[in-house]
Design an enzyme around this catalytic site. Structure first.
Site, PDB file in Angstrom:
ATOM      1  CG  HIS A   1      61.286 -11.770 -17.499  1.00  0.00           C
ATOM      2  ND1 HIS A   1      61.894 -11.376 -18.662  1.00  0.00           N
ATOM      3  CD2 HIS A   1      60.949 -10.638 -16.838  1.00  0.00           C
ATOM      4  CE1 HIS A   1      61.909 -10.052 -18.717  1.00  0.00           C
ATOM      5  NE2 HIS A   1      61.349  -9.577 -17.629  1.00  0.00           N
TER       6      HIS A   1
ATOM      7  CG  ASP B   1      62.167 -13.961 -21.055  1.00  0.00           C
ATOM      8  OD1 ASP B   1      62.546 -13.300 -20.074  1.00  0.00           O
ATOM      9  OD2 ASP B   1      60.991 -13.970 -21.460  1.00  0.00           O
TER      10      ASP B   1
ATOM     11  CB  CYS C   1      64.364  -8.689 -16.440  1.00  0.00           C
ATOM     12  SG  CYS C   1      63.623  -7.073 -16.695  1.00  0.00           S
TER      13      CYS C   1
END
Length: 240
Positions: free
Chosen positions: A200, A198, A70
């Site tokens: 992810h 984000d 990440c």
């Protein structure tokens, strides 16, 4: 690392440039925060990243980095922002480094042992700052807080950063070890939100609206961050 009035400034050793320069995957989405309305319960205007960037996320280039990549992906998103800024004045701006490029750079800087190259070891905000300077000659400031409870105290500094420089910010922690990008700020004090991008997400490429509707791009209230985790913010100090 230099410690001045502004806090620690990270400089990669020699600000060297890697010989590798891989082009950005054509499937990446640009400026995925655009169109996302600011929170309705927050006074004042939102301040967001200035300029273009690409949304790097898990497996976006064929490397299966789920569970460990990440921070690499957020680093690549930040590098894409620098790429687009440099593109305004340079005919040959550097593309964001690949994960192998990043690992080799950290070994060359002697921040990591040789065994780090080719591994699935995590990196954090400090390594992100070192790499941005290494590849782009852009120093980074690290802002450390001991607890998520202290994020409201840093809202003025983050707001000033977006107003004056406009670069996206890397955010990493310990208990909260899900690295993320900060692409804007809204509100003040304890009634504040951070604009989260984000990394992810993995799967087929969607449009920005779908990412926003599914929470991959969102405004997150400062009280939702973990009080038992420290956090480091990496602020690229890009000057054009």
């Amino acid at each position: 690392m230099q410690h001045g009035k502004l806090g620690p400034i990270l400089k990669g050793k020699g600000a060297k440039m890697s010989s590798a320069d891989h082009k950005m995957p054509k499937s990446l989405l640009k400026n995925v925060h655009e169109g996302l309305a600011p929170p309705e319960d927050t006074p004042g205007e939102s301040v967001t990243v200035r300029g273009d960037y690409l949304y790097y996320h898990y497996v976006c280039d064929g490397v299966d980095d789920r569970g460990w990549g990440c921070a690499y992906r957020t680093l690549q998103s930040l590098c894409s922002w620098v790429h687009f800024r440099q593109k305004q004045t340079s005919t040959n701006p550097r593309h964001p480094p690949t994960i192998p490029d990043i690992q080799r750079a950290l070994v060359e800087m002697q921040d990591k042992p040789a065994s780090f190259a080719g591994s699935r070891d995590w990196i954090g905000s400090v390594e992100v700052g070192l790499c941005i300077d290494y590849f782009y000659d852009v120093p980074c400031k690290i802002v450390h807080i001991n607890s998520g409870r202290d994020i409201p105290d840093k809202i003025p500094e983050l707001t000033g950063h977006f107003q004056s420089i406009g670069s996206p910010v890397m955010m990493g922690g310990d208990t909260d070890n899900s690295s993320k990008g900060i692409f804007g700020v809204c509100g003040s004090g304890k009634n504040s939100y951070l604009l989260i991008v984000d990394p992810h997400y993995h799967g087929a490429v969607q449009d920005p609206l779908a990412l926003q509707q599914n929470g991959w791009v969102k405004w997150q209230h400062v009280e939702e961050f973990k009080s038992d985790s420290f956090y480091n913010f990496c602020l690229p100090l890009y000057k054009q």
